[in-house]
Design an enzyme around this catalytic site. Structure first.
Site, PDB file in Angstrom:
ATOM      1  N   ARG A 238       0.848  -1.186   0.000  1.00 37.01           N
ATOM      2  CA  ARG A 238       0.000   0.000   0.000  1.00 37.01           C
ATOM      3  C   ARG A 238       0.892   1.247   0.000  1.00 37.01           C
ATOM      4  O   ARG A 238       1.957   1.259   0.617  1.00 37.01           O
ATOM      5  CB  ARG A 238      -0.903   0.053   1.237  1.00 37.01           C
ATOM      6  N   GLU A 267      -4.261   7.181  -5.266  1.00 35.24           N
ATOM      7  CA  GLU A 267      -4.508   6.440  -6.514  1.00 35.24           C
ATOM      8  C   GLU A 267      -5.841   6.887  -7.087  1.00 35.24           C
ATOM      9  O   GLU A 267      -6.786   7.072  -6.330  1.00 35.24           O
ATOM     10  CB  GLU A 267      -4.515   4.939  -6.232  1.00 35.24           C
ATOM     11  N   HIS A 286      -1.334  -0.347  -9.716  1.00 32.25           N
ATOM     12  CA  HIS A 286      -1.943  -1.242  -8.718  1.00 32.25           C
ATOM     13  C   HIS A 286      -2.509  -2.510  -9.378  1.00 32.25           C
ATOM     14  O   HIS A 286      -3.712  -2.777  -9.325  1.00 32.25           O
ATOM     15  CB  HIS A 286      -3.044  -0.507  -7.920  1.00 32.25           C
TER      16      HIS A 286
HETATM   17  C1  GLV Z   1      -4.846  -5.433  -3.580  1.00 38.04           C
HETATM   18  O1  GLV Z   1      -4.124  -4.490  -3.405  1.00 38.04           O
HETATM   19  C2  GLV Z   1      -5.358  -6.214  -2.503  1.00 38.04           C
HETATM   20  O2  GLV Z   1      -5.256  -5.802  -1.348  1.00 38.04           O
HETATM   21  O3  GLV Z   1      -5.900  -7.290  -2.793  1.00 38.04           O
END
Ligand code: GLV
Ligand code: GLV
Length: 324
Positions: A238, A267, A286
């Site tokens: 993250r 994001e 991401h």
């Molecule tokens: C993606 O970032 C997730 O947490 O699955």
């Protein structure tokens, strides 16, 4: 009567049909735009279950609008987008989708590591832009991966899957974790280090912890100052865990050598973001868990988690203990 659920993004017909066997489904009809908060605020009022994505902020205000809500099922392993403690107080279960995305996310972590180390993206642009005149001894030279030391911060499922890949590349693996994991140390031949020491000895540093108040800005100015000049930082967990201002400064001043990032403080990443001006950063939007197979598994697991809770079955992916 079937329980009412709301799905915050358009999912595939198959999964909608599956959920519809058990639930009365309403859904945000767009695939590439998150549901507006105003709409979610209305939809949440009457529903029993919410199928959410990491782009939905399910905070206490939103939770307070819900009259019948029993479960928020997040189609992600991370659930920092949900106030799960507040949900717990209200008796609302929060579920996530670990396990099914472990290997896929570890693959992307390694892809970013290799791309940053060997300057793959930079090299491709160089070629596409017509700059390739001849083979040169030091043209686009990067860093070796084999034999290097990788420091994994957070040796959870994904961290261990990265460790396994690293061992296959003949890397030395060190890790830091809130608590030592003696079994994993033996199984994967990895060595525990305090965070400071890990930062000092690692050629590659992979951030693999969940985002919590404790891990916010875990990697910031002081941490970059401890790293080697050839260090490459990889973050696929993250954004808020790595302070981007500190990262930018470390990259510009060549305090570290490069970075590979799949996640960002905000994001989507703004195209004017200073990080985009740097050649020594590899960036992806991401997509850690984004293989076709894994995304389908995540959707199915999130659906099953939601249905389990609504039908009163035990579900092992509940992350907040609503029975307390
Ligand atoms: C993606 O970032 C997730 O947490 O699955
Ligand atoms: C996530 O699944 C983790 O534990 O690393």
């Amino acid at each position: 009567m079937k329980p009412k659920v709301y799905i915050t993004r358009k999912l595939s017909d198959d999964i909608i049909r599956y959920i519809s066997n058990y639930c009365d489904v309403r859904m945000w009809q767009e695939e590439d735009t998150p549901v507006p908060r105003e709409i979610l605020k209305e939809e949440i009022k009457e529903i029993d279950g919410l199928f959410s994505l990491l782009t939905d902020s399910i905070d206490c205000y939103l939770i307070d609008q819900a009259k019948n809500l029993k479960v928020v099922s997040n189609m992600a392993v991370g659930y920092n987008n949900i106030d799960s403690d507040y949900a717990m107080k209200k008796g609302i279960a929060v579920t996530n989708t670990p396990g099914v995305l472990t290997e896929t996310t570890a693959d992307l972590t390694f892809a970013l590591l290799m791309a940053a180390a060997r300057r793959i993206n930079e090299a491709e642009f160089f070629l596409r832009d017509g700059n390739w005149k001849t083979w040169s001894p030091m043209l686009l030279t990067g860093q070796d991966i084999y034999g290097a030391t990788i420091g994994i911060i957070g040796l959870g499922r994904i961290g261990q899957a990265v460790a396994r890949r690293a061992r296959g590349f003949d890397m030395k693996v060190v890790y830091h974790n809130r608590r030592r994991l003696l079994d994993a140390e033996k199984t994967w031949n990895v060595e525990y280090k305090e965070l400071e020491e890990l930062l000092q000895v690692s050629d590659y540093i992979c951030v693999m912890t969940p985002f919590t108040p404790e891990t916010k800005d875990l990697i910031s100015f002081n941490e970059f100052s401890l790293m080697k000049n050839n260090a490459i930082l990889i973050n696929t967990s993250r954004g808020g865990i790595v302070n981007e201002e500190a990262l930018y400064e470390a990259l510009v001043t060549k305090k570290i050598w490069g970075a590979g990032l799949d996640v960002f403080e905000e994001e989507p990443l703004n195209v004017d973001h200073p990080l985009l001006t740097l050649p020594n950063v590899v960036l992806t939007p991401h997509i850690g868990s984004a293989s076709i197979q894994t995304r389908l598994k995540m959707a199915k697991l999130a659906a099953d988690n939601m249905i389990d809770v609504l039908q009163g079955r035990d579900n092992r992916y509940v992350v907040n203990d609503v029975s307390l």
